[in-house]
Design an enzyme around this catalytic site. Structure first.
Site, PDB file in Angstrom:
ATOM      1  N   SER A  44       0.803  -1.228   0.000  1.00 57.28           N
ATOM      2  CA  SER A  44       0.000   0.000   0.000  1.00 57.28           C
ATOM      3  C   SER A  44       0.833   1.275   0.000  1.00 57.28           C
ATOM      4  O   SER A  44       0.316   2.346  -0.318  1.00 57.28           O
ATOM      5  CB  SER A  44      -0.940   0.009   1.208  1.00 57.28           C
ATOM      6  OG  SER A  44      -0.207  -0.097   2.419  1.00 57.28           O
ATOM      7  N   ASP A 323      -3.817   7.853   8.121  1.00 60.59           N
ATOM      8  CA  ASP A 323      -4.620   6.989   8.979  1.00 60.59           C
ATOM      9  C   ASP A 323      -3.688   6.273   9.951  1.00 60.59           C
ATOM     10  O   ASP A 323      -2.552   6.698  10.149  1.00 60.59           O
ATOM     11  CB  ASP A 323      -5.478   6.014   8.152  1.00 60.59           C
ATOM     12  CG  ASP A 323      -4.647   5.124   7.229  1.00 60.59           C
ATOM     13  OD1 ASP A 323      -3.466   4.862   7.529  1.00 60.59           O
ATOM     14  OD2 ASP A 323      -5.181   4.671   6.195  1.00 60.59           O
ATOM     15  N   HIS A 326      -0.888   4.482   7.318  1.00 63.28           N
ATOM     16  CA  HIS A 326      -0.321   5.058   6.104  1.00 63.28           C
ATOM     17  C   HIS A 326       0.053   6.533   6.246  1.00 63.28           C
ATOM     18  O   HIS A 326      -0.701   7.304   6.850  1.00 63.28           O
ATOM     19  CB  HIS A 326      -1.321   4.921   4.948  1.00 63.28           C
ATOM     20  CG  HIS A 326      -1.741   3.523   4.692  1.00 63.28           C
ATOM     21  ND1 HIS A 326      -2.976   3.032   5.086  1.00 63.28           N
ATOM     22  CD2 HIS A 326      -1.089   2.487   4.110  1.00 63.28           C
ATOM     23  CE1 HIS A 326      -3.060   1.756   4.739  1.00 63.28           C
ATOM     24  NE2 HIS A 326      -1.933   1.400   4.150  1.00 63.28           N
TER      25      HIS A 326
END
Length: 347
Positions: A44, A323, A326
């Site tokens: 990610s 978040d 991330h």
């Protein structure tokens, strides 16, 4: 105390994976080289849209800063891939799952095979691990989508491993044996890198592991005041083993084929600056911008009536973390700023 530590590790792993399942541009390049291609393998931190629309990366408020709506990135805006592409003077390469929906000209800057939640090994996320991502790349080469000449002017970005550690903890829960796992992880990563090299790419850049102990999912236990030293020690050990492997492979190849991008130092330099500025600045560094209204929810969640069960900070453009897992676009920009002086080694 030991049970509490293992419980924290379990929550860390569970939370990381929940972000995946439930929860373009930037051509301001330092170099003007339209012929260079960027091929990306990772998770990610590098994914720019490979997941299907049920993933958190396609839900509000992801994409809030750039491009202004959800676009498949696990951030409020740009991620590491975008900044590396910017440095190379190209548009971010098209995500692999989009390859049949874009014109052939859309493939000219390379391709991004990264999927959020994946690792060097299999994780609990049902998505392509690194070896499978390389299979996709090999298939495109066999189909002549990219030629030998393309690879001669190509750069590969590899950014993963964090999810491998959360998977290990969730499966084993044994922190003491983590060094042995790191050794096996680096061995497999090295084999994968050699396989990519065998295709004839020009340069391979591999990210060092970020300071896992400074992710908000762990700093939340200290009200975002302190990083987990045990997890940061694990990150440093991983990076030491990685650097040794990179040096060994460069020696074997007889040329400087592999480079490391030191995410750990880039993040920690910003953290140390925040520490010197005082507690409020430090808390601002470690506090995520987008969080669930309670511990049962995370960024992007809604209730059964569609009402938001998360809150977003007033100034995302000042946040380092978006978040609980991330970085925000601002965080990635700061990391990129720290890395920029070393990126010339990609040429």
């Amino acid at each position: 105390m030991e049970k509490q530590v293992h419980f924290i590790h379990f929550l860390f792993a569970l939370f990381c994976f929940s972000y995946i399942m439930f929860s373009e541009g930037l051509v301001s390049g330092h170099h003007d080289n339209g012929s260079v291609k960027l091929f990306v393998f990772g998770d990610s931190y590098a994914d720019t849209g490979n997941w299907e629309k049920f993933a958190a990366s396609w839900k509000e408020p992801y994409g809030f800063t750039f491009p202004g709506k959800p676009a498949g990135r696990f951030s409020d805006g740009r991620v590491l891939t975008d900044y590396i592409a910017s440095f190379l003077g190209i548009t971010s390469p098209v995500p692999y799952t989009w390859r049949k929906t874009v014109e052939k000209s859309g493939l000219q800057f390379g391709m991004n095979f990264a999927f959020g939640g994946t690792g060097v090994f299999d994780t609990f996320i049902n998505a392509p691990n690194m070896a499978t991502q390389i299979d996709f790349f090999q298939q495109l080469l066999e189909e002549k989508v990219y030629t030998k000449q393309d690879l001669n002017s190509s750069i590969v970005l590899v950014s993963l491993a964090g999810n491998d550690y959360t998977t290990y903890i969730q499966r084993n829960g044994n922190f003491q044996d983590l060094p042995a796992f790191t050794t096996s992880l680096i061995n497999q990563l090295s084999a994968n890198l050699k396989r990519i090299n065998g295709f004839g790419v020009r340069k391979i850049a591999v990210t060092a592991l970020q300071p896992l102990g400074c992710l908000p999912i762990l700093t939340a236990f200290s009200s975002y005041q302190n990083c987990s030293e045990s997890w940061n020690t694990a990150s440093k050990f991983h990076n030491q083993k990685l650097q040794q492997a990179i040096q060994r492979m460069n020696n074997e190849s007889g040329k400087h084929m592999y480079e490391t991008l030191d995410l750990y130092t880039a993040f920690m330099s910003k953290l140390n600056t925040a520490r010197l500025a005082g507690n409020l600045k430090l808390r601002s560094f470690l506090t995520p911008c987008c969080v669930g209204v309670t511990s049962n929810y995370s960024c992007g969640n809604v209730d059964k009536n569609g009402a938001k069960t998360y809150v977003v900070c007033e100034k995302p453009e000042l946040s380092v973390f978006w978040d609980m897992v991330h970085p925000a676009q601002n965080g990635w920009h700061q990391v990129y700023s720290s890395l920029k002086s070393s990126l010339h080694r990609l040429y």
